[in-house]
Design a protein around this motif. Sequence first.
Motif, short mmCIF file in Angstrom:
data_model
loop_
_atom_site.label_atom_id
_atom_site.label_comp_id
_atom_site.label_asym_id
_atom_site.label_seq_id
_atom_site.Cartn_x
_atom_site.Cartn_y
_atom_site.Cartn_z
N MET A 1 0.95 -1.23 0.02
CA MET A 1 0.00 0.04 0.16
C MET A 1 0.92 1.19 -0.11
O MET A 1 1.54 1.24 0.67
CB MET A 1 -1.02 0.11 1.24
CG MET A 1 -1.72 1.17 1.31
SD MET A 1 -2.66 1.34 2.85
CE MET A 1 -3.46 -0.30 3.05
N ALA A 2 0.83 2.14 -0.79
CA ALA A 2 1.46 3.57 -1.07
C ALA A 2 0.83 4.40 -0.07
O ALA A 2 -0.41 4.49 -0.26
CB ALA A 2 1.54 3.80 -2.39
N PHE A 3 1.67 5.30 0.52
CA PHE A 3 1.30 6.25 1.50
C PHE A 3 1.67 7.53 0.86
O PHE A 3 2.62 7.76 0.14
CB PHE A 3 2.02 6.12 2.96
CG PHE A 3 1.42 4.99 3.56
CD1 PHE A 3 0.42 4.02 3.28
CD2 PHE A 3 2.69 4.53 4.77
CE1 PHE A 3 0.54 2.97 4.12
CE2 PHE A 3 2.21 3.21 5.20
CZ PHE A 3 1.06 2.77 4.84
N GLN A 4 0.70 8.45 0.71
CA GLN A 4 0.93 9.80 0.48
C GLN A 4 2.43 10.43 1.46
O GLN A 4 2.31 10.37 2.76
CB GLN A 4 0.07 10.70 0.54
CG GLN A 4 -0.64 11.06 1.78
CD GLN A 4 -1.62 12.30 1.72
OE1 GLN A 4 -1.76 13.03 0.75
NE2 GLN A 4 -2.56 12.15 2.53
N ARG A 5 3.16 11.15 0.79
CA ARG A 5 4.22 11.83 1.70
C ARG A 5 4.11 13.32 2.01
O ARG A 5 3.74 13.82 0.88
CB ARG A 5 5.65 11.55 1.02
CG ARG A 5 5.99 9.99 0.77
CD ARG A 5 7.47 9.73 0.36
NE ARG A 5 8.32 10.21 1.49
CZ ARG A 5 8.56 9.36 2.52
NH1 ARG A 5 8.50 8.03 2.57
NH2 ARG A 5 9.38 9.86 3.29
N VAL A 6 3.76 13.87 3.03
CA VAL A 6 3.38 15.10 3.40
C VAL A 6 4.62 15.66 4.05
O VAL A 6 5.29 15.07 4.90
CB VAL A 6 2.35 15.08 4.44
CG1 VAL A 6 1.63 16.30 4.83
CG2 VAL A 6 1.12 14.04 3.84
N ASP B 1 -2.69 10.59 14.24
CA ASP B 1 -2.28 9.56 15.70
C ASP B 1 -0.75 10.11 16.08
O ASP B 1 0.20 9.91 15.37
CB ASP B 1 -2.22 8.17 15.22
CG ASP B 1 -2.01 7.24 16.60
OD1 ASP B 1 -3.02 7.10 17.32
OD2 ASP B 1 -1.09 6.88 16.89
N LEU B 2 -0.74 10.63 17.06
CA LEU B 2 0.87 11.18 17.58
C LEU B 2 1.59 10.06 17.79
O LEU B 2 2.91 10.34 17.56
CB LEU B 2 0.35 12.29 18.75
CG LEU B 2 1.70 13.01 19.12
CD1 LEU B 2 1.84 14.03 17.98
CD2 LEU B 2 1.50 13.57 20.34
N LEU C 1 -6.10 7.50 9.06
CA LEU C 1 -5.89 7.59 10.49
C LEU C 1 -5.91 6.15 11.30
O LEU C 1 -5.22 5.62 12.26
CB LEU C 1 -7.13 8.33 11.25
CG LEU C 1 -6.89 8.50 12.64
CD1 LEU C 1 -5.62 9.30 12.97
CD2 LEU C 1 -8.01 9.62 12.98
N ALA C 2 -7.03 5.04 10.72
CA ALA C 2 -6.80 3.86 11.47
C ALA C 2 -5.78 3.11 11.28
O ALA C 2 -5.25 2.30 11.87
CB ALA C 2 -8.16 3.07 10.52
N GLU C 3 -5.30 3.09 9.81
CA GLU C 3 -3.92 2.56 9.62
C GLU C 3 -2.46 2.99 10.33
O GLU C 3 -1.83 2.41 10.98
CB GLU C 3 -3.34 2.83 8.08
CG GLU C 3 -2.28 2.02 7.54
CD GLU C 3 -2.44 0.51 7.68
OE1 GLU C 3 -1.36 0.00 7.44
OE2 GLU C 3 -3.59 0.08 8.10
N GLN C 4 -2.55 4.42 10.75
CA GLN C 4 -1.79 5.04 11.76
C GLN C 4 -1.77 4.34 13.01
O GLN C 4 -0.80 3.93 13.45
CB GLN C 4 -1.90 6.54 11.75
CG GLN C 4 -1.78 7.28 10.64
CD GLN C 4 -2.06 8.78 10.65
OE1 GLN C 4 -2.01 9.30 11.62
NE2 GLN C 4 -2.45 9.45 9.67
#
Length: 347
Positions: free
Chosen positions: A1-6, A94-95, A129-132
Motif C-alpha cells: 500500500m503506497a502512502f502519500q508523503r506529506v 495519531d501522535l 488514521l485507522a492505519e496509523q
Amino acid sequence: MAFQRVPFLDIFKDASGGNIKTPNNEFLDEGDIPVVDQGQNLVAGYVNDKSKACKSSPPVIVFGDHTRAIKYVDFEFAMGADGTKVLVPKIEADLKYLFHALKNIDLPSAGYSRHYKFLKETEIPLPLLAEQRRIAAILDAADALRAKRREAIAQLDAFLQSTFIEMFGDPATNPKGWETRSLGEILKVRSGDGLTAKEMAPGGLFSVYGGNGINGYHDRYMFEEPKIILGRVGVYCGAIHLTKPRSWVTDNALYVRELLLPIDTLYLVEALKAANLNQYASQAAQPLISGGRIYPVRISLPPLDLQRRFAAIVESVEKQKARMQAHLAELDALFASLQHRAFNGEL
C-alpha cells in the motif's frame, strides 16, 4: 500500500515559543513537574513552579535540536533550556504514529550544531488514521520488548553498583576507613583524537568511542588494550566507559593513559562512576571536564585482593550482559525491519 508523503511543516507546528525554559542548574532531584530537555533521558529533573509548565496540552513530541533526541511526552512537563523543541500536530493524526515516523528519519549529524533545520525539510508517509493507529500499536508492542530487555540490563548495572557499596561502603563517607588517594596520584588522563563523522567507516571493524560510549566505527584503532574513558564535554560530561580492545577515542572523551599506583581496572571503573565526576565540570553553557578539574577528587583504595574479588564479579555480570545485549540486538533488528515495512506500506 503506497502512502502519500506529506511535508513536515504541513503536519507539525513548533509550539516552543511562549514557554519558560528551565536551565540545568535549576533542576531539582524531586518536584511537582518533570523537566523534559534535549538529553537522552525522558525526564532530566524537576521543578515546583507551576508557571514553568509547558502551555501545550499533552501528548506532544519533544525534539532535541542539538542531540536529535525525539521523545513522546504524555504528561505535564516543563521545558529544558537550550535546544528543546515542542512539536504538536496541525492536522488530525495519531501522535504515536507520528512519533515513530520521526524516529524512523535518518537525520544527518551536525555535531553540536542545530538539527531542526534538517527536520523541517523532511516528509512523512501518512496513511489513513485507522492505519496509523494499527502501525503505532505494532511498533509500540515491539518497542516494549526492547524496553524490557534494556531494563534487565540496567538491573545488572544496578546489581554491580549495590555490590560495590556492600563490599567497599559509600565512597562519599568511606565508612570502612579505606586508604584514600587523589585521582592525580592514581592516574593521568589525556584527550582523545578528533574524528569527524565523515572520517568514520560504517563498515569498520573497530569501535569509535565518544563521551556517550560507542558512536561509530573506523578501519583503524588507537589502542590495542581497553581504555577507561570519561566524557569530556557537553551532556555526557563525566560519563565513564571501558572501551573494547582495539578502539578509537575521540576528543569528546578523556582516556586514562597511565596508572601511577597498583589498582584493578574494573574496580577503578566503578569507583570513578561512584565519584560522580560530572559535578566537577565547568558551569559554562558547554560543560567541560579536564584533568585539572578531577585530579583533586579522592577515591578509596581497598586492598588489591578485595578489588580483584569485585573484578571477578564484574566479569561474571558482564558475560550475562553480553548475552542480553545480543538478544537486544536481535530485537533491535526486528524493530528496524518492522519500521522499514511500516513506513513503506508493507506492514
